[in-house]
Write a protein that holds these residues in place. Structure first.
Motif, PDB file in Angstrom:
ATOM      1  N   TYR A 123     -24.609 106.826-146.396  1.00  0.00           N
ATOM      2  CA  TYR A 123     -25.591 105.964-145.913  1.00  0.00           C
ATOM      3  C   TYR A 123     -26.886 106.346-145.788  1.00  0.00           C
ATOM      4  CZ  TYR A 123     -20.876 103.774-145.016  1.00  0.00           C
ATOM      5  OH  TYR A 123     -19.540 103.218-144.807  1.00  0.00           O
ATOM      6  N   THR A 162     -29.957 104.364-147.250  1.00  0.00           N
ATOM      7  CA  THR A 162     -30.607 103.472-147.227  1.00  0.00           C
ATOM      8  C   THR A 162     -30.465 102.802-145.875  1.00  0.00           C
ATOM      9  OG1 THR A 162     -29.214 101.982-148.234  1.00  0.00           O
ATOM     10  CG2 THR A 162     -30.518 103.372-149.597  1.00  0.00           C
ATOM     11  N   GLU A 188     -30.303  99.488-145.855  1.00  0.00           N
ATOM     12  CA  GLU A 188     -29.446  98.467-145.938  1.00  0.00           C
ATOM     13  C   GLU A 188     -27.765  98.948-145.977  1.00  0.00           C
ATOM     14  OE1 GLU A 188     -33.003  97.879-148.571  1.00  0.00           O
ATOM     15  OE2 GLU A 188     -31.667  99.449-148.139  1.00  0.00           O
ATOM     16  N   ARG A 189     -27.500 100.155-146.356  1.00  0.00           N
ATOM     17  CA  ARG A 189     -26.174 100.523-146.166  1.00  0.00           C
ATOM     18  C   ARG A 189     -26.068 100.665-144.623  1.00  0.00           C
ATOM     19  NH1 ARG A 189     -25.655 104.776-151.250  1.00  0.00           N
ATOM     20  NH2 ARG A 189     -25.542 103.209-152.872  1.00  0.00           N
ATOM     21  N   ALA A 236     -27.200  99.142-142.213  1.00  0.00           N
ATOM     22  CA  ALA A 236     -27.073  98.018-141.497  1.00  0.00           C
ATOM     23  C   ALA A 236     -25.681  97.184-141.959  1.00  0.00           C
ATOM     24  CB  ALA A 236     -28.099  96.930-141.924  1.00  0.00           C
ATOM     25  N   GLU A 237     -25.014  97.625-143.087  1.00  0.00           N
ATOM     26  CA  GLU A 237     -24.091  97.143-143.581  1.00  0.00           C
ATOM     27  C   GLU A 237     -22.848  97.687-142.616  1.00  0.00           C
ATOM     28  OE1 GLU A 237     -21.035  96.842-147.663  1.00  0.00           O
ATOM     29  OE2 GLU A 237     -22.894  98.241-147.538  1.00  0.00           O
TER      30      GLU A 237
END
Length: 669
Positions: free
Chosen positions: A392, A394, A396-397, A399-400
């Motif tokens: 993880y 980034t 984005e990752r 938040a995912e």
């Protein structure tokens, strides 16, 4: 009037016995532990000054250690207030908010029939036990001896043997005056779609399955023949037996767990759910008597409720391999919506490649006790699943992951437990993504703690550490069925396996054990396969494609079948279709299975290497980290190579052109 056992059980389950007795006595505050459903009072049946009257909600029973009276809800009202049994039932039913059933002649007749069927099942059990001791049962006795079972254990679980005969049990029961209709109603014979019925269980070691009232209601049979279509075969659903509502060894495990929970320092009873009959029996012989098992299927909601009736925190024990982890994750998803204060599950994961039977038979009880002592809470299993095997690095990752965890715990019905789960996951996330500040305060804001920290120690970068470059995958691989799994369409290799076998069921007759062991990653295909195998086993040598399709359509798989067929046709994989010649279908199946096994082995190897890297990083073992990273890179390269070989799927190298004996050109299909 007469009340059915099901009705009496229902109102007993709905009304704690303490609620009935507590209206007539005053609970002793020092000895009573209401949170555990354990209550003490001075006995209402005889005069005493110190409390010796005890009741337990979990058992639904009371007992006075002074005068010896004991009973259930109804007995208490009958003896203390002089009510008749129907009056006592009426009072408990009112507390439960359930209306008394109207007199039902048909229901009473069915209850009598059920009682007669249990008599037939008892006769069958005795027959199987006797057969185990005959010359015909020598091979079965040798097998049980090789599995380490003693004569006492065999007798305790009433193990038996079904002889290799189509009529032995049927004729035995008929000679005792049992009617043909009763034998069929017990599921002891195959009688549908055949001119003459025949014994369902033949040349099998027999495991009687008991109800909560210790009555034999079904059997499981373990095949002696290596080429048998199904290694384990259960009774079909009958008036007595509904597989998803029964746990093997339920009553014995409940007694053992309750006995172990008594005493001044008693803890809540412990119940362990394992995967198979032999696991339960081997554990019992090793002294672990509080184990149960579902009946050859994944745990159901009703079985989970049975576990919670015995203990507020059952331990679900799974093999530590990939299949075991997936089964544990399915069980976690099953339990999550139903947990509440004082009701949850824990997970014990065995060493890879071991099951409880192997462990206690070869190494004794101590290693199994160690596994139990390390059982993980449900929240930890959810966290491990959602965070495993991904970097993880980034926003984005990150938040995912946060969104995925939020969605996962949102299914918890109890508001309080859901709120604490959400708080727990937020705290875990904050720790997981906390910057690791070192050498001047620079760090990686989105790198999880405990991962990728060795680079700084090796001096990469100036003033701080730089995480190793993540081993990425190509866009093509990310889109492919090889890694997509059940998140989208099934992987093409899994589709080829499933639809080839359905279109050419002769493969099931030839390679049943190998095919039964196929472990699909796609959830739809897992459910699909759990319907294919029993249907094939029931059909026996008469198995045909049309029979399978009808059975599967009847269970709601018609749309999935159409989608699978369309997927192989879109990929122009004619060898997986019904039109392919048997030789080509067989070769295509074998190559697809080889690719499937190799892919799963690589993924498992990758997971093990990543776990080892994490452990080495936490220990600061730089030498091991370098070696492990190189090994991981090689495995990742091999996975990429497998992706590039998906062209092999586009034909599997068998383009003979045969279509059930009709020659066509290779490109025409």
């Amino acid at each position: 009037m007469r009340f059915s056992n099901q009705f009496l059980d229902e109102i007993r389950d709905r009304v704690p016995i303490s609620a009935v007795i507590g209206r007539r006595v005053t609970w002793d505050r020092k000895k009573t532990q209401a949170s555990r459903g354990d209550f003490w009072a001075c006995c209402p049946f005889h005069g005493e000054k110190s409390p010796s009257f005890h009741c337990e909600d979990r058992k639904g029973r009371y007992h006075c250690f002074g005068c010896g009276v004991s009973g259930d809800h109804f007995r208490f009202l009958q003896e203390l207030e002089g009510l008749s049994f129907p009056e006592a039932v009426q009072q408990i039913a009112d507390l439960a908010g359930i209306a008394l059933p109207q007199p039902d002649v048909q229901a009473e007749r069915r209850e009598r029939e059920r009682a007669s069927l249990t008599d037939v099942m008892e006769m069958a059990t005795l027959f199987f036990q006797d057969q185990l001791q005959t010359a015909a049962g020598a091979k079965a006795r040798a097998y049980l001896r090789d599995r380490g079972l003693t004569a006492r254990t065999i007798e305790t679980f009433r193990l038996g043997y079904a002889p290799e005969s189509r009529n032995a049990l049927k004729e035995h029961l008929a000679s005792k005056g049992v009617l043909k209709e009763q034998i069929e109603a017990c599921g002891l014979v195959i009688h549908e779609n055949v001119p003459v019925s025949y014994d369902r269980f033949r040349d099998r070691i027999m495991f009687p399955i008991l109800s909560s009232r210790d009555k034999v209601i079904a059997f499981g049979g373990r095949a002696m023949a290596a080429d048998a279509m199904a290694k384990y075969l259960n009774s079909n659903e009958t008036e007595l037996f509904h597989k998803g509502n029964v746990l093997y060894n339920f009553t014995r495990a409940r007694r053992a767990s309750q006995a172990a929970s008594k005493g001044p320092d008693a803890q809540p009873p412990v119940v362990i759910a394992v995967e198979g009959y032999m696991d339960v029996i081997a554990l019992h012989q090793a002294g672990v008597e509080n184990a149960v098992a579902p009946l050859g299927t994944a745990l159901t909601e009703n079985q989970l409720e049975l576990l919670w009736r015995m203990t507020p925190e059952p331990v679900l024990c799974f093999d530590g391999d990939g299949a075991g982890l997936r089964a544990a994750h399915r069980a976690a998803d099953l339990a999550l919506p139903h947990i509440k204060p004082g009701r949850t599950v824990r997970f014990a994961l065995l060493p890879d490649g071991k099951d409880p039977d192997d462990l206690v038979r070869h190494e004794g009880r101590a290693p199994f006790d160690l596994v139990l002592s390390q059982a993980k809470p449900l929240a930890e299993m959810i966290w491990m699943r959602e965070t495993g095997n991904t970097t993880y690095d980034t926003p984005e990752r990150r938040a995912e992951l946060e969104a995925r965890l939020k969605q996962t715990v949102s299914v918890i019905a109890d508001e309080g437990v859901r709120r604490f789960y959400q708080q727990h996951m937020r705290e875990k996330l904050n720790t997981f993504f906390r910057p690791d500040l070192r050498q001047g305060g620079q760090g990686q804001p989105f790198a999880p703690r405990g991962r990728n920290q060795s680079a700084g120690a090796r001096g990469q970068g100036s003033g701080g550490f730089q995480a190793p470059r993540a081993l990425g995958i190509s866009d093509r691989l990310a889109r492919s069925g090889l890694v997509r799994g059940y998140q989208d369409l099934p992987a093409l290799r899994e589709v080829v396996l499933a639809i080839t076998i359905v279109n050419h069921p002769q493969l099931l007759l030839e390679e049943y054990d190998e095919i039964a062991a196929i472990d699909f990653e796609n959830r739809d295909l897992q459910r699909f396969w759990s319907a294919v195998l029993p249907a094939a086993a029931t059909a026996g040598p008469q198995l045909s494609r049309q029979y399978l399709l009808e059975k599967l359509a009847g269970q709601g798989f018609e749309a999935l079948l159409a989608a699978l067929e369309q997927q192989v046709r879109n990929a122009r994989l004619w060898i997986a279709t019904e039109a392919a010649a048997m030789e080509d279908a067989r070769e295509g199946y074998r190559q697809a299975l080889s690719l499937h096994k190799r892919t799963k082995a690589l993924r498992l190897q990758k997971m093990e290497l990543e776990r080892a890297i994490t452990a080495a990083t936490e220990e600061g073992d730089e030498t091991s980290i370098d070696l492990l990273l190189r090994a991981l890179s090689e495995v990742q390269s091999e996975i990429s190579r497998m992706e590039n070989q998906e062209a092999i799927i586009d034909g599997f190298g068998v383009m003979s052109g045969r279509v059930k004996g009709v020659a066509i050109s290779p490109g025409s299909g």
